[in-house]
Every structure is written in structure tokens, then in C-alpha cells.
Motif scaffolding. Structure first.
Motif, PDB file in Angstrom:
ATOM      1  N   ASP A 292      15.126  -1.863   0.176  1.00 49.70           N
ATOM      2  CA  ASP A 292      16.099  -2.169  -0.873  1.00 49.70           C
ATOM      3  C   ASP A 292      16.016  -1.181  -2.039  1.00 49.70           C
ATOM      4  N   TYR A 293      14.935  -0.409  -2.080  1.00 50.85           N
ATOM      5  CA  TYR A 293      14.738   0.565  -3.162  1.00 50.85           C
ATOM      6  C   TYR A 293      14.637   1.980  -2.609  1.00 50.85           C
ATOM      7  N   LEU A 294      15.282   2.229  -1.479  1.00 51.87           N
ATOM      8  CA  LEU A 294      15.185   3.536  -0.859  1.00 51.87           C
ATOM      9  C   LEU A 294      15.651   4.639  -1.799  1.00 51.87           C
ATOM     10  N   PHE A 295      16.680   4.354  -2.608  1.00 53.84           N
ATOM     11  CA  PHE A 295      17.187   5.413  -3.482  1.00 53.84           C
ATOM     12  C   PHE A 295      16.201   5.795  -4.589  1.00 53.84           C
ATOM     13  N   TRP A 296      15.170   4.976  -4.826  1.00 54.74           N
ATOM     14  CA  TRP A 296      14.158   5.352  -5.816  1.00 54.74           C
ATOM     15  C   TRP A 296      13.256   6.470  -5.314  1.00 54.74           C
ATOM     16  N   THR A 297      13.430   6.882  -4.086  1.00 56.94           N
ATOM     17  CA  THR A 297      12.720   8.060  -3.588  1.00 56.94           C
ATOM     18  C   THR A 297      13.485   9.343  -3.897  1.00 56.94           C
ATOM     19  N   LEU A 298      14.596   9.256  -4.613  1.00 60.15           N
ATOM     20  CA  LEU A 298      15.470  10.400  -4.858  1.00 60.15           C
ATOM     21  C   LEU A 298      15.348  10.947  -6.277  1.00 60.15           C
TER      22      LEU A 298
ATOM     23  N   TYR B 278      24.874   6.646  -5.407  1.00 60.71           N
ATOM     24  CA  TYR B 278      25.369   7.413  -4.274  1.00 60.71           C
ATOM     25  C   TYR B 278      26.701   8.095  -4.585  1.00 60.71           C
ATOM     26  N   GLU B 279      27.470   7.521  -5.489  1.00 58.76           N
ATOM     27  CA  GLU B 279      28.670   8.212  -5.930  1.00 58.76           C
ATOM     28  C   GLU B 279      28.281   9.425  -6.769  1.00 58.76           C
ATOM     29  N   PHE B 280      27.276   9.286  -7.628  1.00 57.80           N
ATOM     30  CA  PHE B 280      26.778  10.411  -8.408  1.00 57.80           C
ATOM     31  C   PHE B 280      26.275  11.519  -7.486  1.00 57.80           C
ATOM     32  N   LEU B 281      25.600  11.144  -6.417  1.00 54.48           N
ATOM     33  CA  LEU B 281      24.981  12.119  -5.530  1.00 54.48           C
ATOM     34  C   LEU B 281      25.954  12.749  -4.549  1.00 54.48           C
ATOM     35  N   ALA B 282      27.238  12.480  -4.703  1.00 58.49           N
ATOM     36  CA  ALA B 282      28.216  13.246  -3.933  1.00 58.49           C
ATOM     37  C   ALA B 282      28.001  14.735  -4.185  1.00 58.49           C
ATOM     38  N   THR B 283      27.551  15.066  -5.393  1.00 56.94           N
ATOM     39  CA  THR B 283      27.022  16.389  -5.711  1.00 56.94           C
ATOM     40  C   THR B 283      25.576  16.179  -6.121  1.00 56.94           C
ATOM     41  N   PRO B 284      24.590  16.554  -5.305  1.00 57.30           N
ATOM     42  CA  PRO B 284      23.185  16.291  -5.646  1.00 57.30           C
ATOM     43  C   PRO B 284      22.808  16.837  -7.018  1.00 57.30           C
ATOM     44  N   ARG B 285      22.224  15.964  -7.821  1.00 54.27           N
ATOM     45  CA  ARG B 285      21.820  16.297  -9.191  1.00 54.27           C
ATOM     46  C   ARG B 285      20.595  15.466  -9.552  1.00 54.27           C
ATOM     47  N   PRO B 286      19.941  15.787 -10.676  1.00 57.88           N
ATOM     48  CA  PRO B 286      18.725  15.039 -11.052  1.00 57.88           C
ATOM     49  C   PRO B 286      19.007  13.565 -11.332  1.00 57.88           C
ATOM     50  N   CYS B 287      18.084  12.726 -10.875  1.00 54.30           N
ATOM     51  CA  CYS B 287      18.163  11.280 -11.079  1.00 54.30           C
ATOM     52  C   CYS B 287      16.842  10.763 -11.634  1.00 54.30           C
ATOM     53  N   LEU B 288      16.941   9.714 -12.454  1.00 55.23           N
ATOM     54  CA  LEU B 288      15.785   8.955 -12.913  1.00 55.23           C
ATOM     55  C   LEU B 288      16.080   7.480 -12.692  1.00 55.23           C
ATOM     56  N   PHE B 289      15.036   6.711 -12.398  1.00 57.14           N
ATOM     57  CA  PHE B 289      15.205   5.285 -12.148  1.00 57.14           C
ATOM     58  C   PHE B 289      14.259   4.494 -13.040  1.00 57.14           C
ATOM     59  N   LEU B 290      14.784   3.417 -13.633  1.00 54.11           N
ATOM     60  CA  LEU B 290      14.026   2.587 -14.565  1.00 54.11           C
ATOM     61  C   LEU B 290      13.523   1.337 -13.849  1.00 54.11           C
ATOM     62  N   ASN B 291      12.214   1.221 -13.756  1.00 55.50           N
ATOM     63  CA  ASN B 291      11.583   0.066 -13.112  1.00 55.50           C
ATOM     64  C   ASN B 291      11.261  -0.959 -14.198  1.00 55.50           C
ATOM     65  N   ALA B 292      12.308  -1.640 -14.665  1.00 57.79           N
ATOM     66  CA  ALA B 292      12.163  -2.551 -15.792  1.00 57.79           C
ATOM     67  C   ALA B 292      11.427  -3.831 -15.448  1.00 57.79           C
ATOM     68  N   HIS B 293      11.315  -4.149 -14.170  1.00 58.70           N
ATOM     69  CA  HIS B 293      10.710  -5.421 -13.756  1.00 58.70           C
ATOM     70  C   HIS B 293       9.378  -5.228 -13.019  1.00 58.70           C
ATOM     71  N   ARG B 294       8.823  -4.016 -13.150  1.00 60.73           N
ATOM     72  CA  ARG B 294       7.515  -3.725 -12.544  1.00 60.73           C
ATOM     73  C   ARG B 294       7.516  -4.060 -11.046  1.00 60.73           C
ATOM     74  N   VAL B 295       8.543  -3.655 -10.355  1.00 60.76           N
ATOM     75  CA  VAL B 295       8.692  -3.956  -8.934  1.00 60.76           C
ATOM     76  C   VAL B 295       7.776  -3.049  -8.114  1.00 60.76           C
ATOM     77  N   PRO B 296       7.029  -3.587  -7.162  1.00 61.21           N
ATOM     78  CA  PRO B 296       6.275  -2.747  -6.221  1.00 61.21           C
ATOM     79  C   PRO B 296       7.226  -2.196  -5.160  1.00 61.21           C
ATOM     80  N   TRP B 297       7.928  -1.151  -5.484  1.00 65.12           N
ATOM     81  CA  TRP B 297       9.094  -0.730  -4.731  1.00 65.12           C
ATOM     82  C   TRP B 297       8.792   0.201  -3.561  1.00 65.12           C
ATOM     83  N   GLN B 298       7.634   0.851  -3.570  1.00 64.16           N
ATOM     84  CA  GLN B 298       7.354   1.816  -2.512  1.00 64.16           C
ATOM     85  C   GLN B 298       7.381   1.139  -1.133  1.00 64.16           C
ATOM     86  N   GLY B 299       8.127   1.726  -0.217  1.00 65.53           N
ATOM     87  CA  GLY B 299       8.237   1.195   1.136  1.00 65.53           C
ATOM     88  C   GLY B 299       9.246   0.083   1.305  1.00 65.53           C
ATOM     89  N   ASP B 300       9.894  -0.348   0.223  1.00 63.87           N
ATOM     90  CA  ASP B 300      10.892  -1.413   0.293  1.00 63.87           C
ATOM     91  C   ASP B 300      12.259  -0.782   0.548  1.00 63.87           C
TER      92      ASP B 300
END
Length: 379
Positions: free
Chosen positions: A307-313, A283-305
Motif C-alpha cells: 500500500d506504500y509502494l510509491f514511498w520507494t520513489l 502517479y500523475e506527477f510522475l508522468a514526467t519523473p521528478r523529485p518526490c518527498l513523502f511525509l510519514n505523519a502517522h509513523r507507519v512502518p511502511w517498508q515492504g507494505d
């Protein structure tokens, strides 16, 4: 009325709270500061440079007594509780104590009845760590944005009349400090920031970290900054840290495991693409919106959670083999996420961060004035 801004946690928390003290002092309030170490003083100096004329009285805690003994003998890396109890004679002299951490609630019963404990957060991420039952022990809480407000109200950790939404103080401070900064690299290539979380069960570091650095070292299209949360390597030996730092490549890969630049947004403001896992640093990075990538290293079923809302960005990568293609596609894919990034940022930090410190100062002053009036009237 005497107000103390107390910093016994990590030094970077100063950026999230001390600007509020500067704004209160500018409005004529009696403000003092207490810190736990010399490392904190460097952060205090940076904030003071950003607010000319702000020169509060500063007290260094834990320099003698039990807290000093425990620290010198290495029995506790950060003896917060001994430090707090050792400082009780000093702390009892204040009408309000503002903190960006929750350990201080442990001494609430040892403070005078008049003393108000006030909490200001030092992050605005999506994880449930923000829902801490200790928040109920504060008399007043500052909240960064609407998203946090709704989750905290739902959890019952804040209550109407005892909190205010003021925005993200650190992002309010940083433009004052960034104007004179040079680029992170001088070669014109896009710079990627990799910011892994410190908790091993959530972090992408153990599974992906070294291989990610190796891939960047073998290519010539991107620069890389490796800037983990400072706690990721806090317990590592000197040899372990040195082994990671040797992976740096001058002019291409910068690895920072512990400098002040981890805290002052040098990297989040200077990078072009963000790679992370669950760190609220996004969120500090997104003070200026820019491209983001997220690493799901633990195979988390994150959709709809939540706690992982920022993974929709941004795109989510499950396998490091997919990272090169995801990086190359990130600028084009950003259009898919830009509006959502702005919306999530507004929810998390209250939109434009300008004025967050002033709003926090005004909210605290108004609460303390109203509280004192109620005390006098017996309300």
C-alpha cells in the motif's frame, strides 16, 4: 447499441472516463452522457475542447423527484442512490453503462438483463482501496496497468475475458489541454506541490499542514502550491476554508481548496518537486519523473507494505524539522529514484499513456460486440 457514460461521483472523474466516450463516438458508436450537476458540465466542456467534433447528447440527472427534494433540503450532500433510482426509467434504455465509480452497482438488479455495467478506474495508486468487492458486479472492467491487474486478479475482483489493460486515460488527455498553460509562478524559483490525502487517519495535513505552509512563507528559495484532495475540506465551514486560504502569499504560496485546477493536472504538470502522503496523485506527477518527498505523519512502518509502494520513489520524512534538508537534497537524490519511478509508472498506468482512451474504447466495443454475439447464439 446505445452506451451511456454516467457521472454521479466527483466531477474530476470525468477526466478519467469521458475521453473513452469521445474515442468510441469517433469510431461510430452511439454514445450519450449523463451527469449529476452543473459542475460536471464544465469538465465535459474541457474534454470536448480536446476532442473536436465530440458533441454527445448530455442529460442532467436529479433535477426533479426524490433526488432533487433530498438535495434541496440538504438531507444528503450527494444523494447518489436516490439519483440512480430516480433515473432508472432513463438508465434502462441503454445496452451498456460505463462508470468511474462503484455506487452504480447497487441498481444492477433493476436494470434489464441485456444492460452491461462497465467500470473504468479514476486512479492508479497503491492503497488497498483499489481492491473493492463491488468490482465483481461489473460485466467488464478497464485496468490502468500491470500492477493493478495482478492485484485485482489475486483478489478475484476481475476475471479473464472480462477486463482489459488500457493505460491511464487522464494522462492521455492532459497533453491536449496543457499546451497553452502559463507557468504557475513567474519568478523562476522551483515550485513545490503539496498534495495531502483527504482521509484524516492517512493524511499528513493535520500534523504537518499549517507548519509546512509557515516554513515556506518564511523562506525565499521555493514557491509552494497547496492542492489537497478536494474531499479534505469538503465538509469544512466557509470560515475554516477562509482561514486556510488566508495563509496564501501572492507570488510565493498558492492555496487551492476547490477549483477545477485540482483536477486538470495544472499543478502536477507545473511543479518541480512533489510532497505528499498516500495520494495516488503522485502517479500523475510522475508522468514526467521528478523529485518526490513523502511525509510519514502517522509513523507507519511502511517498508515492504504494497500500500506504500510509491514511498520507494523518494525520500520519506518522519519529522517536519527534516523537510528543509530533504527539499534541498531532493534534486540530487532524484537520480537514486528515477529508474524506479519509470518502472512503477509503467506498472501502474501501462507505460506511455498515449492512446489509453482509444485502447479503452476499443476494448469496450470489442467486449460488447462479443457479448451480444454470445447472447444471440445462446452462449
Amino acid at each position: 447499441m446505445r452506451t451511456l457514460f454516467l457521472f454521479i461521483g466527483e466531477p474530476h472523474q470525468i477526466f478519467h472516463a469521458l475521453p473513452i466516450a469521445a474515442e468510441m463516438a469517433a469510431a461510430g458508436e452511439e454514445v450519450e452522457v449523463a451527469v449529476a450537476s452543473g459542475n460536471h458540465l464544465r469538465m465535459v466542456e474541457q474534454v470536448a475542447l480536446a476532442y473536436p467534433g465530440f458533441a454527445p447528447r448530455i442529460t442532467m440527472l436529479g433535477q426533479r423527484g426524490v433526488a432533487r427534494w433530498l438535495r434541496d433540503w440538504g438531507l444528503f450532500r450527494n444523494p447518489r442512490l436516490p439519483m440512480l433510482f430516480g433515473a432508472l426509467p432513463f438508465l434502462r434504455g441503454f445496452d451498456a453503462i460505463v462508470v468511474p465509480e462503484r455506487t452504480t452497482t447497487a441498481i444492477r438488479h433493476f436494470l434489464p438483463r441485456r444492460t452491461r455495467l462497465i467500470f473504468t478506474p479514476h486512479g492508479a495508486g497503491d492503497r488497498a482501496i483499489m481492491l473493492d468487492p463491488r468490482d465483481r458486479h461489473f460485466h467488464f472492467v478497464l485496468v490502468a496497468g500491470e500492477k493493478s491487474e495482478q492485484r485485482l486478479l489475486g483478489a478475484g475482483t476481475i476475471r479473464p475475458g472480462h477486463y482489459a489493460v488500457n493505460g491511464y486515460v487522464k494522462l492521455d488527455l492532459m497533453p491536449r489541454l496543457q499546451a497553452a498553460r502559463a507557468p504557475l509562478f513567474a519568478n523562476g524559483r522551483p515550485t513545490v506541490l503539496y498534495a495531502p490525502h483527504f482521509r484524516r487517519d492517512l493524511s499528513s495535513w493535520d500534523r504537518f499542514g499549517r507548519d509546512l505552509i509557515a516554513w515556506f512563507a518564511a523562506q525565499d528559495r521555493y514557491n509552494l502550491v497547496v492542492a489537497p484532495h478536494v474531499r479534505l475540506f469538503a465538509e469544512a465551514s466557509d470560515a475554516e476554508r477562509a482561514a486556510i486560504e488566508r495563509l496564501a502569499v501572492p507570488g510565493k504560496i498558492l492555496i487551492d481548496l476547490g477549483s477545477d485546477r485540482l483536477f486538470d493536472m495544472s499543478y502536477t504538470s507545473g511543479a518541480d518537486i512533489y510532497i505528499g502522503d498516500v495520494s495516488s496523485q503522485v502517479y500523475e506527477f510522475l508522468a514526467t519523473p521528478r523529485p518526490c518527498l513523502f511525509l510519514n505523519a502517522h509513523r507507519v512502518p511502511w517498508q515492504g507494505d504494497p500500500d506504500y509502494l510509491f514511498w520507494t520513489l523518494g525520500d520519506v520524512v518522519d519529522d517536519l524539522a527534516d523537510l528543509p534538508a530533504a527539499l534541498d537534497a531532493a534534486p540530487a537524490h532524484h537520480e537514486r529514484y528515477a529508474d524506479a519511478q519509470r518502472e512503477r509508472l509503467a506498472e501502474s498506468i501501462g507505460g506511455d499513456p498515449a492512446g489509453a482512451a482509444r485502447r479503452g474504447a476499443e476494448a469496450i466495443s470489442a467486449f460488447l460486440a462479443k457479448d451480444a454475439l454470445q447472447d444471440k447464439s445462446g452462449g
